[in-house]
Design an enzyme around this catalytic site. Structure first.
Site, PDB file in Angstrom:
ATOM      1  N   ARG A 278       0.787  -1.241   0.000  1.00 34.58           N
ATOM      2  CA  ARG A 278       0.000   0.000   0.000  1.00 34.58           C
ATOM      3  C   ARG A 278       0.816   1.287   0.000  1.00 34.58           C
ATOM      4  O   ARG A 278       0.244   2.369  -0.160  1.00 34.58           O
ATOM      5  CB  ARG A 278      -0.980   0.045   1.192  1.00 34.58           C
ATOM      6  CG  ARG A 278      -2.134  -0.916   1.078  1.00 34.58           C
ATOM      7  CD  ARG A 278      -3.329  -0.410   1.854  1.00 34.58           C
ATOM      8  NE  ARG A 278      -3.069  -0.279   3.281  1.00 34.58           N
ATOM      9  CZ  ARG A 278      -3.857   0.396   4.110  1.00 34.58           C
ATOM     10  NH1 ARG A 278      -4.946   1.005   3.646  1.00 34.58           N
ATOM     11  NH2 ARG A 278      -3.574   0.467   5.392  1.00 34.58           N
ATOM     12  N   ASP A 279       2.114   1.221   0.188  1.00 37.32           N
ATOM     13  CA  ASP A 279       2.894   2.462   0.165  1.00 37.32           C
ATOM     14  C   ASP A 279       4.255   2.230  -0.487  1.00 37.32           C
ATOM     15  O   ASP A 279       5.288   2.686   0.007  1.00 37.32           O
ATOM     16  CB  ASP A 279       3.074   3.012   1.581  1.00 37.32           C
ATOM     17  CG  ASP A 279       3.474   4.495   1.593  1.00 37.32           C
ATOM     18  OD1 ASP A 279       3.240   5.178   0.567  1.00 37.32           O
ATOM     19  OD2 ASP A 279       4.020   4.956   2.613  1.00 37.32           O
TER      20      ASP A 279
END
Length: 270
Positions: free
Chosen positions: A51-52
């Site tokens: 997610r990042d």
């Protein structure tokens, strides 16, 4: 990871008095990252979504081998193809469009972010920069406009690379991969295993071992029976052991004289 984040070596190498990353090193880093994300998605005991993923969360060791880092936003995925609803998190510029709009994610959001990192490695430009001209402000949008025109693409490559003809083909391949990874429709993006396969062919190139030809002294013009007879004669010489015991024509050691086994056994028992 003593060399710090990848972002330092792409965007801040001048201010930090470092050498720019060479093209082979950039490709190798991309492969390391692809393998790390592939592990998260499909090779670990469960499927995870980072997610990042971004250049600031990719760390380098002294040999510039890359590791994916910062798992503060990682999300467990019940299935690599099943979407998970979650609050919006991550870094603008790397966020997949469907995530920003719906808040639902699959492993393909990491694939999108990986494509953005590839674009950064190619151009030397950060994913989102409000200080850039409007057409270049959002890297993905601008890159999609130039990636299909080879002349424009080469002109847009990071000047620090001083790109020559010998790396053009690999630049085209990685640019195409970056485009596939950042497709608007997540179903059109590849799995990370595909990215690994593409990049591995650019990094792990097999080279033949430069051995002397073992058949250089063989006279292939001889009839086959003569060649076989010559090889058998050579083999008989080579199979004589250091004690002078030779093998017969079938490769077997001749039977020992009577009493040999008994004397050996008794001596061994003593």
């Amino acid at each position: 990871m003593p060399q710090g984040a990848l972002s330092r070596h792409i965007f801040r190498w001048k201010s930090l008095n470092r050498e720019p990353l060479s093209w082979p090193r950039r490709v190798s880093i991309a492969l390391d990252v692809a393998r790390g994300v592939e592990y998260l998605h499909t090779l670990a005991h469960q499927s995870f979504i980072h997610r990042d993923l971004k250049s600031a969360n990719i760390l380098l060791d002294d040999d510039f081998r890359a590791k994916v880092a910062d798992f503060g936003l990682v999300k467990l995925a019940p299935d690599s193809h099943m979407s998970v609803a979650t609050r919006l998190a991550g870094t603008f510029g790397y966020l997949a469009p469907e995530y920003a709009v719906t808040g639902k994610i699959t492993t393909k959001v990491d694939v999108f972010s990986f494509g953005v990192v590839l674009m950064e490695l190619l151009t030397g430009l950060v994913a989102l920069d409000e200080q850039r001209h409007e057409e270049k402000r959002y890297l993905v949008e601008w890159f999609w406009q130039i990636k299909s025109n080879r002349e424009t693409l080469i002109a847009s490559i990071d000047p620090a690379l001083d790109a020559k003809d010998d790396i053009y083909e690999s630049i085209y391949i990685i640019a195409e991969l970056a485009g596939h990874c950042t497709a608007r429709d997540p179903n059109h993006r590849p799995e990370m295993g595909h990215a690994v396969n593409v990049l591995a062919q650019l990094v792990d190139k097999w080279k033949p071992h430069e051995d002397t030809d073992p058949y250089s002294e063989v006279n292939v013009g001889l009839p086959l029976p003569l060649m076989l007879r010559g090889w058998q004669q050579e083999e008989e010489v080579e199979t004589q052991d250091f004690s002078g015991v030779s093998r017969d024509s079938e490769g077997s050691i001749p039977a020992k004289p009577s009493g040999f086994a008994e004397s050996f056994t008794s001596a061994d028992a003593r």
